[in-house]
Design an enzyme around this catalytic site. Sequence first.
Site, PDB file in Angstrom:
ATOM      1  N   CYS A  13      -3.866   4.627  -0.249  1.00 54.45           N
ATOM      2  CA  CYS A  13      -2.753   4.113  -1.198  1.00 54.45           C
ATOM      3  C   CYS A  13      -1.594   4.893  -0.967  1.00 54.45           C
ATOM      4  O   CYS A  13      -1.577   5.798  -0.239  1.00 54.45           O
ATOM      5  CB  CYS A  13      -3.492   4.041  -2.476  1.00 54.45           C
ATOM      6  SG  CYS A  13      -2.503   3.239  -3.685  1.00 54.45           S
ATOM      7  N   HIS A  52      -7.381   9.602  -3.405  1.00 53.30           N
ATOM      8  CA  HIS A  52      -7.663   9.880  -4.808  1.00 53.30           C
ATOM      9  C   HIS A  52      -8.340  11.572  -4.918  1.00 53.30           C
ATOM     10  O   HIS A  52      -8.581  12.088  -5.922  1.00 53.30           O
ATOM     11  CB  HIS A  52      -8.796   9.293  -5.395  1.00 53.30           C
ATOM     12  CG  HIS A  52      -8.301   7.540  -5.638  1.00 53.30           C
ATOM     13  ND1 HIS A  52      -8.296   6.556  -4.665  1.00 53.30           N
ATOM     14  CD2 HIS A  52      -7.456   7.112  -6.517  1.00 53.30           C
ATOM     15  CE1 HIS A  52      -7.747   5.695  -5.051  1.00 53.30           C
ATOM     16  NE2 HIS A  52      -7.035   5.728  -6.055  1.00 53.30           N
ATOM     17  N   ILE A  55       1.648   4.172   2.598  1.00 48.81           N
ATOM     18  CA  ILE A  55       1.758   3.042   1.897  1.00 48.81           C
ATOM     19  C   ILE A  55       2.774   2.959   0.688  1.00 48.81           C
ATOM     20  O   ILE A  55       3.183   1.785   0.083  1.00 48.81           O
ATOM     21  CB  ILE A  55       0.284   2.957   0.792  1.00 48.81           C
ATOM     22  CG1 ILE A  55      -0.967   2.829   1.741  1.00 48.81           C
ATOM     23  CG2 ILE A  55       0.143   1.634  -0.094  1.00 48.81           C
ATOM     24  CD1 ILE A  55      -1.006   1.927   2.632  1.00 48.81           C
ATOM     25  N   GLY A  56       3.845   3.881   0.683  1.00 47.23           N
ATOM     26  CA  GLY A  56       4.981   3.818   0.095  1.00 47.23           C
ATOM     27  C   GLY A  56       5.357   4.955  -0.611  1.00 47.23           C
ATOM     28  O   GLY A  56       6.584   5.525  -0.307  1.00 47.23           O
ATOM     29  N   LYS A  71     -13.455  -1.735 -15.147  1.00 48.22           N
ATOM     30  CA  LYS A  71     -12.648  -2.056 -16.112  1.00 48.22           C
ATOM     31  C   LYS A  71     -13.345  -3.035 -17.054  1.00 48.22           C
ATOM     32  O   LYS A  71     -14.392  -3.682 -16.843  1.00 48.22           O
ATOM     33  CB  LYS A  71     -11.813  -3.538 -15.352  1.00 48.22           C
ATOM     34  CG  LYS A  71     -10.351  -3.011 -14.955  1.00 48.22           C
ATOM     35  CD  LYS A  71      -9.737  -3.978 -14.397  1.00 48.22           C
ATOM     36  CE  LYS A  71      -8.432  -3.328 -13.888  1.00 48.22           C
ATOM     37  NZ  LYS A  71      -7.755  -3.317 -15.138  1.00 48.22           N
TER      38      LYS A  71
HETATM   39  N1  GLN Z   1       3.727   1.363  -2.772  1.00 46.20           N
HETATM   40  C1  GLN Z   1       2.654   1.776  -4.085  1.00 46.20           C
HETATM   41  C2  GLN Z   1       2.794   3.354  -3.654  1.00 46.20           C
HETATM   42  O1  GLN Z   1       2.605   3.615  -2.664  1.00 46.20           O
HETATM   43  C3  GLN Z   1       1.562   1.202  -4.011  1.00 46.20           C
HETATM   44  C4  GLN Z   1       0.884   1.759  -5.213  1.00 46.20           C
HETATM   45  C5  GLN Z   1      -0.556   1.108  -5.545  1.00 46.20           C
HETATM   46  O2  GLN Z   1      -1.043   0.181  -4.921  1.00 46.20           O
HETATM   47  N2  GLN Z   1      -1.141   1.178  -6.781  1.00 46.20           N
HETATM   48  O3  GLN Z   1       2.816   4.138  -4.561  1.00 46.20           O
HETATM   49 ZN    ZN Z   2      -2.669   1.108  -3.586  1.00 43.05          ZN
END
Ligand code: GLN
Ligand code: ZN
Length: 758
Positions: free
Chosen positions: A730, A698, A435-436, A115
């Site tokens: 993530c 990633h 994570i979602g 950043k």
């Molecule tokens: N819950 C979000 C996902 O799984 C979290 C995204 C993130 O932390 N950038 O996409």
């Molecule tokens: Zn994340």
Amino acid sequence: MVTTHNLGFPRIGARRELKFALEAYWKGQSSREELEALGGELRGWHWAAQAKLDRTPVGDFSFYDQVLDMSFALGNIPPRAAGYEGDVLDNYFRVARGRSAPGTGEGISAGEMTKWFDTNYHYIVPELTAESAFTLNPSRLLGQLREAQSQGVRSPKPVILGPVTYLRIAKTSDGSDALALLPRLLPVYRELVEALAAQGADWIQIDEPALVTELSTEWQAAYRTAYSALNTGKAKLLLATYFGRLLENLPLACELPVHGLHLDAIRAREEAAEASVLLPADRILSLGVIDGRNIWRTDLNAALDWLEPLAHSLADRLWIAPSCSLLHVPVDLDSEDKLDAEVKPWLAFATQKLEELRILATALNQGRAAVEGELRANREAVETRRLSARLNHPGVKQALTGITPGMGARKSPFTDRAAKQAALLQLPAYPTTTIGSFPQTAEIRQARSQFKHGTCDEAAYRSAMQAEIARSIRAQESLGLDVLVHGEAERNDMVEYFGEQLEGFVFSEYGWVQSYGSRCVKPPILFGDIRRPKAMTVEWIRYAQSLTNKPVKGMLTGPVTILNWSFVRDDQPRSVTCRQLALAIRQEVLDLEAAGVPIIQIDEAALREGLPLRRSQWKEYLDWAVESFRIAANGVRDETQIHTHMCYSEFNDILASIAAMDADVITIETSRSNMELLEAFKTFAYPNGIGPGVYDIHSPNIPTERQMVELMRNAAKRIPAERLWVNPDCGLKTRQWEEVIPALANMVSAAKALRAGT
Ligand code: GLN
Ligand code: ZN
């Protein structure tokens, strides 16, 4: 007479023309000539948009990143890219992205991105070693300067990144001190200044934002050395600082042998008068009086009230400009036909900001009467905004005053809660979760976009989303995951989704801001008090829970992340806005709990990036940020398990604040650092549950069971196994199902192996 100028113009194009041109070129769908032509066209448009200024930035146009441009101008090309035989621009793209246009050579690993100060813009980190040598390649800058001159652009002012900030934001790969390279770097900078001067530049803007950060005496001394060396007598230097106050560096900045100093008079207004006194009488003071970091219309009358006395005392020595490069705001408000009609007149994008600058300069030079009409219109817009019934809601204000310390505290300490949650959830050791988000397929995107544009009705949309939820629940059940998610198919973006359902936000159509390279974000505009008219996620989670006996985790974005990824109102402190967001998320949390959702995750992906540039200001930010999270999360009963998620790997310096959030479980990014991060959690004795990511989302690589077991064994050396969770780094929305299924299958097997102790 005051002089107007600009520090930099957004380069992505009002319709993201640069993005599309770059991506077409990278895919081999367009030629190099087409890309160059578009670049020239954009520069032409941008100069035309700035035609009312007295001095115009040149060299601020970049095909990818201004810091990488500087690395190439200085001949600081990473060794892995140095031997490249092909074309310079292609090599530049190789360093930026790890590869080039098709058919232009082998890929290499991309430069690290990070950043740019406290913005959401990412630059390519300069790579240095003790051996680094520099050689000047001024052709890009000279080319843009020549082009501007040939088009009759008014007083073109080349923009370059200064040597001290360049070294300050670089990384050395051999542990050496970047500052030691200054003596080797300065002759090349000197040559650059001379080359630009020889080409006719009378002023050069040299950006040194590092001056607003805390500097050791060595770094302060480096400024003296550098600017004595660059005092060539050939061109005048305008030393540009922005993004904050100079504080203890102000006297230093004022004494450097340059011809002018630019201050961010939005964030450092109080330093303008001081600088006008400290600066030697032959220097220019440039004041950044228009906010280059936000999208609100300037209160021009108020700006004149404080500028007029300074203009009087400084006379010709006063320049005015936006506070920083306009790179951080969208291009043109006139593109917006659908923007909320009440809110639109309150806004100014880059093009409008330059018009504001013109009005200010005219008022200062000829008296306010010369722009009476413009000033009246401005006053009306500012007043209408201030008095708008949509800005302030007595109910929201009242709710804020009703916040008590108890609202942010759980009823029992973690160990008591953990016991109750364990009894309720009956999870195995090393519980597995994600994570979602699950992969966002073309069909999902299409369904969302059709619904948004009214080409599919609500019932059809709902059934498309439900089908997707059902698919991801089935997939998770057959994988054998322990805590399931609904998959976030209905979300285009984790902030926009909530912004769209909360009162107090509006959205632009073309309000894109460059994030890195060809990537842009379109931050929501938070203009008023935040209210949640109705539940935002309950229906989807409840539906997901109806399909399975496994616990489904509710999924929310936290108040700090919503704040940090939006353009937020400037008429109240960020902390107040954040608390309003916290109250809205708290209502959602309580509704989810009432709907029987046993686990609720509140993502705070952007908590860390809100940290102020100066460490001395961290505590204040962290205090209100953590308080906001606690208000949002901690109103639940002991049995409800709160998760939070942060996808980055620098925690060492903020762990006390993370612990103070008191989430039952935190999931973090750790797979690439081989669990080293957990050392910090261990040293700190982090008390609650942790899910260290074992799957680098990633990368398209599929981690093996053995790799993930290894990572978790490493984790278990630092964190007691009974507090560990097994999950990816993530969300999975950018991946393909074909990758996700085998990776998660391996992850579940890894958890089983860990439980069995095999
Ligand atoms: N819950 C979000 C996902 O799984 C979290 C995204 C993130 O932390 N950038 O996409
Ligand atoms: Zn994340």
